[in-house]
Scaffold this motif. Structure first.
Motif, PDB file in Angstrom:
ATOM      1  N   GLN A 201       0.859  -1.192   0.000  1.00  0.00           N
ATOM      2  CA  GLN A 201       0.000   0.000   0.000  1.00  0.00           C
ATOM      3  C   GLN A 201       0.890   1.235   0.000  1.00  0.00           C
ATOM      4  N   LEU A 202       0.592   2.141  -0.871  1.00  0.00           N
ATOM      5  CA  LEU A 202       1.368   3.368  -1.002  1.00  0.00           C
ATOM      6  C   LEU A 202       0.485   4.580  -0.706  1.00  0.00           C
ATOM      7  N   GLY A 203       1.055   5.562  -0.049  1.00  0.00           N
ATOM      8  CA  GLY A 203       0.287   6.759   0.288  1.00  0.00           C
ATOM      9  C   GLY A 203       1.179   7.840   0.854  1.00  0.00           C
ATOM     10  N   HIS A 204       0.556   8.756   1.621  1.00  0.00           N
ATOM     11  CA  HIS A 204       1.272   9.912   2.149  1.00  0.00           C
ATOM     12  C   HIS A 204       1.074  10.004   3.654  1.00  0.00           C
ATOM     13  N   LEU A 205       1.959  10.754   4.283  1.00  0.00           N
ATOM     14  CA  LEU A 205       1.773  11.099   5.681  1.00  0.00           C
ATOM     15  C   LEU A 205       0.504  11.935   5.851  1.00  0.00           C
ATOM     16  N   PRO A 206      -0.151  11.848   6.986  1.00  0.00           N
ATOM     17  CA  PRO A 206      -1.360  12.668   7.187  1.00  0.00           C
ATOM     18  C   PRO A 206      -1.029  14.152   7.165  1.00  0.00           C
ATOM     19  N   GLY A 207      -1.963  14.929   6.672  1.00  0.00           N
ATOM     20  CA  GLY A 207      -1.857  16.380   6.767  1.00  0.00           C
ATOM     21  C   GLY A 207      -2.581  16.866   8.024  1.00  0.00           C
ATOM     22  N   VAL A 208      -2.458  18.155   8.320  1.00  0.00           N
ATOM     23  CA  VAL A 208      -3.147  18.725   9.483  1.00  0.00           C
ATOM     24  C   VAL A 208      -4.630  18.842   9.144  1.00  0.00           C
ATOM     25  N   PRO A 209      -5.517  18.225   9.908  1.00  0.00           N
ATOM     26  CA  PRO A 209      -6.946  18.247   9.557  1.00  0.00           C
ATOM     27  C   PRO A 209      -7.573  19.624   9.758  1.00  0.00           C
ATOM     28  N   PHE A 210      -8.627  19.873   9.008  1.00  0.00           N
ATOM     29  CA  PHE A 210      -9.441  21.072   9.198  1.00  0.00           C
ATOM     30  C   PHE A 210     -10.523  20.763  10.223  1.00  0.00           C
ATOM     31  N   VAL A 211     -10.661  21.622  11.231  1.00  0.00           N
ATOM     32  CA  VAL A 211     -11.575  21.355  12.337  1.00  0.00           C
ATOM     33  C   VAL A 211     -12.471  22.567  12.563  1.00  0.00           C
ATOM     34  N   SER A 212     -13.754  22.325  12.828  1.00  0.00           N
ATOM     35  CA  SER A 212     -14.698  23.377  13.228  1.00  0.00           C
ATOM     36  C   SER A 212     -15.617  22.816  14.304  1.00  0.00           C
ATOM     37  N   CYS A 213     -16.067  23.700  15.207  1.00  0.00           N
ATOM     38  CA  CYS A 213     -16.903  23.272  16.330  1.00  0.00           C
ATOM     39  C   CYS A 213     -18.151  24.142  16.408  1.00  0.00           C
ATOM     40  N   ARG A 214     -19.209  23.565  16.966  1.00  0.00           N
ATOM     41  CA  ARG A 214     -20.491  24.254  17.100  1.00  0.00           C
ATOM     42  C   ARG A 214     -21.223  23.710  18.313  1.00  0.00           C
ATOM     43  N   ALA A 215     -21.900  24.595  19.027  1.00  0.00           N
ATOM     44  CA  ALA A 215     -22.717  24.198  20.168  1.00  0.00           C
ATOM     45  C   ALA A 215     -24.166  24.558  19.873  1.00  0.00           C
ATOM     46  N   SER A 216     -25.033  23.558  19.843  1.00  0.00           N
ATOM     47  CA  SER A 216     -26.465  23.823  19.619  1.00  0.00           C
ATOM     48  C   SER A 216     -27.173  24.204  20.905  1.00  0.00           C
ATOM     49  N   ASN A 217     -26.484  24.044  22.053  1.00  0.00           N
ATOM     50  CA  ASN A 217     -26.985  24.515  23.344  1.00  0.00           C
ATOM     51  C   ASN A 217     -25.779  24.723  24.248  1.00  0.00           C
ATOM     52  N   TYR A 218     -26.009  25.152  25.491  1.00  0.00           N
ATOM     53  CA  TYR A 218     -24.894  25.473  26.373  1.00  0.00           C
ATOM     54  C   TYR A 218     -24.435  24.273  27.200  1.00  0.00           C
TER      55      TYR A 218
END
Length: 361
Positions: free
Chosen positions: A54-71
């Protein structure tokens, strides 16, 4: 020659540049096309060994976002920044920041906990029991056979709060009110029913045939639209936001539609006009022109005419007042001029009455 043979599943030949050295297969220049299953065979064709490449690449830095639908909870989602072509998994944890002294004593690991992943929703995790006034540091680590890469994200609940859309939107016409619609809705079911965490709302509405929206903000769970168009179907939506303006507005709710009642006077007038039109069609049309002017003026045009007449009347009154003042000043001046010749004649008459010097002699 080598006592063994190497074969590639599904291919008649090995990749270009490959070589067999001491019974091993060497691939000096590999690319994604070289991936596959390779097998080692003896001279008589017997299978000695098989390996999957299996051939591939090292992981990149992921894109992350967060949300709160309540407190009380917040969720985060992520996507990979690089396609690695390799099996990938994610490690998701969080740490509460700015702990009090008591919390630090109780949590020597500084309150590090898992952000729970839901198999039914890949690429998301949830932190339960969060606190509205607290800050958190999230760690999303992407791992594959070649290595790992991570993203640290600092968040505050006030910044990521975004309620779910309001529910149960109902729009109803109001009897005997041609330009009014009554709109009501409910809190989203995901928002806790607590008196110290309220929502405010914004309402957008328009006739179906129009494209521009009218927007009204309110803190109530109902509102009366007072400028609807009688007889036209309207579409209405509502969204929500934290009462103290924290975070972002929710998405718009699903649409609800209703039509204001028709004005009885307008409806009767339209019916009369329709009946008259049908009767005129049954008769031979007259070629004589209609002496009555057709009134196409609308309410705005009538208001503009009234304003113009008012301005015209103001200028007329101002002109009359100015002319009156000028006439009064002229009459006053003329009166002063008449007074001066009268005094002169009196003096002349007095002098004429005196005896001359010749008469005295």
């Amino acid at each position: 020659s080598s006592p063994v043979q190497w074969r590639r599943a599904g291919a008649t030949a090995l990749p270009e540049g490959s070589a067999i050295r001491q019974g091993g297969l060497v691939l000096p220049c590999t690319g994604l096309a070289a991936a596959g299953t390779y097998s080692c065979h003896s001279e008589d064709g017997g299978l000695l060994h098989a390996v999957s490449l299996q051939l591939g690449h090292l992981p990149g830095v992921p894109f992350v976002s967060c949300r709160a639908s309540n407190y009380e909870n917040f969720s985060c989602s992520w996507t990979s920044s690089l396609e690695t072509f390799l099996p990938t998994r994610y490690i998701t944890t969080y740490r509460k920041k700015s702990l009090t002294g008591e919390e630090k004593r109780r949590n020597k690991n500084r309150h590090v906990g898992p952000c729970l992943q839901d198999p039914a929703r890949p690429g998301t995790c949830t932190v339960h029991g969060s606190e509205f006034w607290s800050s958190y540091r999230l760690n999303i680590t992407e791992v594959n056979p070649l290595g790992s890469s991570f993203r640290l994200l600092d968040i505050t609940m006030q910044a990521i709060i975004k309620p779910d859309p309001p529910e149960g939107l109902v729009v109803e016409p109001i009897p005997l009110a041609p330009r009014r619609l009554h709109v009501s809705w409910k809190y989203p079911s995901s928002w806790p029913k607590e008196p110290h965490f309220q929502l405010r709302f914004r309402l957008q509405y328009r006739p179906v045939i129009h494209h521009s929206w009218s927007v009204v903000e309110t803190v109530n769970l109902s509102e009366v639209i007072t400028d609807a168009f009688a007889g036209l179907e309207h579409v209405v939506q509502v969204s929500a936001k934290d009462f103290l303006d924290a975070g972002n507005w929710s998405e718009w709710s699903t649409e609800a539609r209703a039509t204001p009642v028709r004005d009885p006077a307008t409806a009767a007038s339209e019916e009369t006009t329709t009946d008259a039109s049908l009767e005129s069609l049954a008769k031979e049309p007259s070629r004589a022109p209609n002496p009555e002017p057709i009134n196409h003026s609308g309410p705005l045009e009538k208001i503009a005419i009234l304003v113009s007449l008012g301005i015209f009347a103001f200028f007329v009154l101002a002109a009359v007042l100015i002319i009156t003042i000028l006439i009064w000043l002229r009459v006053r001046k003329h009166g002063k001029d008449k007074t001066k010749p009268h005094n002169f004649l009196v003096a002349a008459t007095h002098l004429k009455a005196l005896p001359s010097e010749s008469g005295c002699r």
